[in-house]
Design an enzyme around this catalytic site. Structure first.
Site, PDB file in Angstrom:
ATOM      1  N   SER A   7       0.953  -1.159   0.056  1.00 40.71           N
ATOM      2  CA  SER A   7       0.046   0.055   0.033  1.00 40.71           C
ATOM      3  C   SER A   7       0.945   1.195   0.034  1.00 40.71           C
ATOM      4  CB  SER A   7      -0.913   0.036   1.261  1.00 40.71           C
ATOM      5  OG  SER A   7      -1.318   1.331   1.356  1.00 40.71           O
ATOM      6  N   HIS A  31      -1.221  -0.973  -4.338  1.00 43.26           N
ATOM      7  CA  HIS A  31      -2.665  -0.815  -3.596  1.00 43.26           C
ATOM      8  C   HIS A  31      -2.614   0.661  -3.409  1.00 43.26           C
ATOM      9  CE1 HIS A  31      -6.112  -2.118  -1.223  1.00 43.26           C
ATOM     10  NE2 HIS A  31      -5.731  -1.041  -0.678  1.00 43.26           N
ATOM     11  N   ASP A  33      -4.862   3.763  -1.873  1.00 48.34           N
ATOM     12  CA  ASP A  33      -6.147   3.988  -0.837  1.00 48.34           C
ATOM     13  C   ASP A  33      -6.482   5.182  -1.101  1.00 48.34           C
ATOM     14  OD1 ASP A  33      -6.065   1.489   0.684  1.00 48.34           O
ATOM     15  OD2 ASP A  33      -3.998   2.101   1.282  1.00 48.34           O
ATOM     16  N   MET A  35      -9.111   8.025   0.059  1.00 48.57           N
ATOM     17  CA  MET A  35      -9.906   8.336   0.990  1.00 48.57           C
ATOM     18  C   MET A  35     -10.386   9.772   0.960  1.00 48.57           C
ATOM     19  SD  MET A  35      -7.453   7.179   4.301  1.00 48.57           S
ATOM     20  CE  MET A  35      -6.459   5.615   4.086  1.00 48.57           C
ATOM     21  N   HIS A  64      -8.588   1.284  -4.246  1.00 46.69           N
ATOM     22  CA  HIS A  64      -9.500   0.726  -2.884  1.00 46.69           C
ATOM     23  C   HIS A  64     -10.237   2.240  -2.655  1.00 46.69           C
ATOM     24  CE1 HIS A  64     -10.152  -0.055   1.583  1.00 46.69           C
ATOM     25  NE2 HIS A  64     -11.206  -0.191   0.618  1.00 46.69           N
ATOM     26  N   MET A  66     -12.426   4.449  -0.620  1.00 48.34           N
ATOM     27  CA  MET A  66     -12.962   4.776   0.734  1.00 48.34           C
ATOM     28  C   MET A  66     -13.627   5.945   0.892  1.00 48.34           C
ATOM     29  SD  MET A  66      -9.858   3.063   3.245  1.00 48.34           S
ATOM     30  CE  MET A  66      -8.789   3.233   2.074  1.00 48.34           C
ATOM     31  N   MET A 136     -11.236  -5.782   4.974  1.00 50.26           N
ATOM     32  CA  MET A 136     -10.516  -5.087   5.988  1.00 50.26           C
ATOM     33  C   MET A 136     -10.058  -5.789   7.362  1.00 50.26           C
ATOM     34  SD  MET A 136      -9.802  -2.413   4.107  1.00 50.26           S
ATOM     35  CE  MET A 136      -9.082  -1.359   5.502  1.00 50.26           C
ATOM     36  N   ASP A 174      -6.606  -6.532   4.159  1.00 48.99           N
ATOM     37  CA  ASP A 174      -5.925  -5.323   4.111  1.00 48.99           C
ATOM     38  C   ASP A 174      -5.862  -4.867   5.790  1.00 48.99           C
ATOM     39  OD1 ASP A 174      -4.979  -2.704   3.773  1.00 48.99           O
ATOM     40  OD2 ASP A 174      -6.351  -2.050   2.579  1.00 48.99           O
TER      41      ASP A 174
END
Length: 213
Positions: A7, A31, A33, A35, A64, A66, A136, A174
């Site tokens: 990540s 990966h 993330d 957010m 991913h 979020m 998660m 994750d």
């Protein structure tokens, strides 16, 4: 063999090229993330960073989301050359099944994610539309959290249902993943391991990735 997806949330952004080299040479996926500060209490990266990483990546990007209303942004991430996987959280989308199908039509692997406080059974109605499930093992939003031990049972329950239906759905885990638990996760049925802190805060990241395999 289990896939390793470091990540970039834990990478040093002043030396991001070093992190890219580690993943390109030693891992299987990037990966990413995403957010928004609304769905989770943190803000990370957006389109410019994902596009820049994709331009230098030799391995597929695993995005991913979020964020709230992922249906408003998922297609744009999927359209970035180099993005191979896009996941979003079950409760963040009004019609998860439609978004999963839309991602597949965009020729990326479609994934559904849940936090540790959601029952894995909530995923079962959507399994036929998924290429992977992101479990998660910490609560989404921050890196460096402690691994939740109940994750092993959740993996096994999900794997049992996937096998029962004879589906080709991978399980990604994750949060708090490291060489200390990677074998147990793989033995439980995990196919993809996301690790941030364990990889990028180590003195020799490539050796950590190799040990996790």
């Amino acid at each position: 063999m289990v896939k390793i997806a470091p990540s970039l949330l834990a990478a040093d952004y002043l030396h991001l090229s070093d992190a890219l080299e580690v993943v390109n040479s030693s891992a299987d996926l990037f990966h990413m993330d995403i957010m928004d500060g609304v769905f989770v209490p943190n803000i990370s990266i957006g389109f410019p960073i994902v596009e820049a990483v994709a331009g230098a990546a030799e391995k597929p990007l695993d995005v991913h989301l979020m964020i709230v209303n992922p249906q408003n942004y998922a297609s744009r991430f999927a359209a970035i050359k180099g993005v191979g996987m896009v996941s979003f959280h079950l409760e963040a989308c009004p019609d998860p099944g439609e978004l999963l199908c839309s991602l597949r039509r965009a020729n990326v692997k479609a994934g559904l994610a849940i936090n540790p406080d959601r029952n894995v059974e909530e995923l079962f109605p959507y399994l036929e539309h998924c290429d992977f499930i992101l479990l998660m093992s910490v609560f989404a939003g921050f890196g460096g959290q402690k691994f939740i031990e109940g994750t092993y049972d959740r993996i096994r329950a999900l794997k049992k249902e996937i096998s029962k239906r004879c589906l080709n759905v991978e399980i990604e885990v994750d949060g708090g993943v490291s060489p200390l638990n990677s074998k147990a996760l793989a033995d439980s049925g995990a196919d993809i391991l996301v690790a941030g802190t364990a990889v990028f805060r180590a003195e020799h990241p490539a050796e950590v990735i190799a040990s996790m395999r």
